[in-house]
Design a protein around this motif. Structure first.
Motif, PDB file in Angstrom:
ATOM      1  N   CYS A 123       0.844  -1.203   0.000  1.00 53.02           N
ATOM      2  CA  CYS A 123       0.000   0.000   0.000  1.00 53.02           C
ATOM      3  C   CYS A 123       0.877   1.250   0.000  1.00 53.02           C
ATOM      4  O   CYS A 123       0.582   2.233  -0.678  1.00 53.02           O
ATOM      5  CB  CYS A 123      -0.918  -0.003   1.213  1.00 53.02           C
ATOM      6  N   ASP A 180      -7.774   8.607  -4.432  1.00 53.51           N
ATOM      7  CA  ASP A 180      -8.678   7.541  -4.002  1.00 53.51           C
ATOM      8  C   ASP A 180      -7.887   6.234  -3.927  1.00 53.51           C
ATOM      9  O   ASP A 180      -7.777   5.495  -4.900  1.00 53.51           O
ATOM     10  CB  ASP A 180      -9.840   7.419  -4.993  1.00 53.51           C
ATOM     11  N   VAL A 182      -7.472   2.660  -1.800  1.00 57.51           N
ATOM     12  CA  VAL A 182      -8.175   1.754  -0.891  1.00 57.51           C
ATOM     13  C   VAL A 182      -7.291   0.549  -0.607  1.00 57.51           C
ATOM     14  O   VAL A 182      -6.674  -0.020  -1.504  1.00 57.51           O
ATOM     15  CB  VAL A 182      -9.522   1.289  -1.493  1.00 57.51           C
ATOM     16  N   ASN A 185     -10.344  -2.738   1.848  1.00 57.01           N
ATOM     17  CA  ASN A 185     -11.664  -2.111   1.916  1.00 57.01           C
ATOM     18  C   ASN A 185     -11.694  -0.861   2.788  1.00 57.01           C
ATOM     19  O   ASN A 185     -12.762  -0.414   3.214  1.00 57.01           O
ATOM     20  CB  ASN A 185     -12.717  -3.105   2.425  1.00 57.01           C
ATOM     21  N   LYS A 186     -10.524  -0.300   3.053  1.00 61.25           N
ATOM     22  CA  LYS A 186     -10.457   0.938   3.823  1.00 61.25           C
ATOM     23  C   LYS A 186      -9.800   2.016   2.981  1.00 61.25           C
ATOM     24  O   LYS A 186      -8.792   1.765   2.307  1.00 61.25           O
ATOM     25  CB  LYS A 186      -9.646   0.733   5.109  1.00 61.25           C
ATOM     26  N   LYS A 187     -10.376   3.210   3.035  1.00 66.25           N
ATOM     27  CA  LYS A 187      -9.789   4.338   2.316  1.00 66.25           C
ATOM     28  C   LYS A 187      -8.542   4.824   3.042  1.00 66.25           C
ATOM     29  O   LYS A 187      -8.556   5.037   4.250  1.00 66.25           O
ATOM     30  CB  LYS A 187     -10.788   5.485   2.173  1.00 66.25           C
TER      31      LYS A 187
END
Length: 242
Positions: A123, A180, A182, A185-187
């Motif tokens: 991420c 945007d 993610v 499932n979390k921003k």
């Protein structure tokens, strides 16, 4: 260049063949030798040209690839630190001679370690890649964008004074805020702090590094005063609030 090389090779082969037939067969075969020495290059030149062309194309492709690997950060698409300094220092000296303006922006991704710890390094890489994408999106032809190190980026803005650089930085900061991203499932909330300084902030004899140091001081103030903001080194009185 390769045409000359092909010609030289063909002539050399022709001479070798002519000599062979003249000395090792008999003198009566000199016309045969001459004929062969003429036609053989005609027959082999296209093949040699084709081979040489393939080698040259491959060489240039490898050269471009090596240049890209050396000059461009593979993750973010920004210039490497070394390549950034090569280009920006030259531009800085030219601008100082012509009396034009330029500015330096230092950008740091806020709480990047926390992003890595909470969402993982994949991420984190996605965040850096996305920030690099925004930088390329708003980059103007004369701008130079580099990865300064880790989660820090550096921008050299030609023909840009402190006020214009501030507006540029704010546009950049706001665009990054709207990313945007993610993970699980979390921003992922991405904000940046930006410090900037222009050439008017340093004496005429100052080095390029001294301008970067002033931008770094402005960046430090942006992070120390809450992050997610832009601070300009203009006696550090100009700053944005998130």
């Amino acid at each position: 260049m390769y045409t000359i090389l092909v010609t030289v090779i063909s002539v050399f082969i022709s001479v070798v063949i002519t000599t062979f037939f003249y000395y090792y067969i008999n003198n009566n075969s000199i016309w045969l030798a001459i004929s062969i020495s003429v036609f053989v290059p005609i027959l082999i030149a296209p093949w040699i040209t084709w081979k040489m062309t393939k080698l040259i194309i491959k060489y240039h492709s490898l050269q471009n690839l090596m240049s890209s690997l050396a000059n461009e950060d593979f993750l973010t698409g920004a210039s490497t630190r070394r390549y950034f300094f090569e280009r920006a220092e030259t531009e800085f000296e030219n601008i100082r001679i012509t009396g034009e303006y330029c500015s330096i922006l230092l950008l740091d991704v806020d709480r990047f370690k926390e992003i890595n710890d909470q969402y993982g390094h994949v991420c984190g890489d996605n965040v850096l890649r996305a920030v690099g994408g925004v930088l390329k999106e708003i980059q103007r032809p004369a701008d130079i964008v580099g990865r300064y190190g880790g989660e820090e980026f550096i921008l050299f803005l030609s023909n840009t004074g402190i006020d214009s650089a501030f507006l540029y930085a704010e546009d950049l900061r706001c665009k990054i805020n709207r990313l945007d991203i993610v993970s699980n499932n979390k921003k992922v909330i991405v904000t940046v702090s930006i410090g900037l300084a222009d050439i008017g902030s340093v004496p005429n004899t100052a080095s390029f590094e001294s301008l970067i140091n002033l931008a770094d001081k402005a960046l430090y103030k942006a992070k120390a005063s809450g992050r997610d903001k832009t601070v300009a080194y203009e006696n550090q009185h100009k700053s944005s609030n998130a």
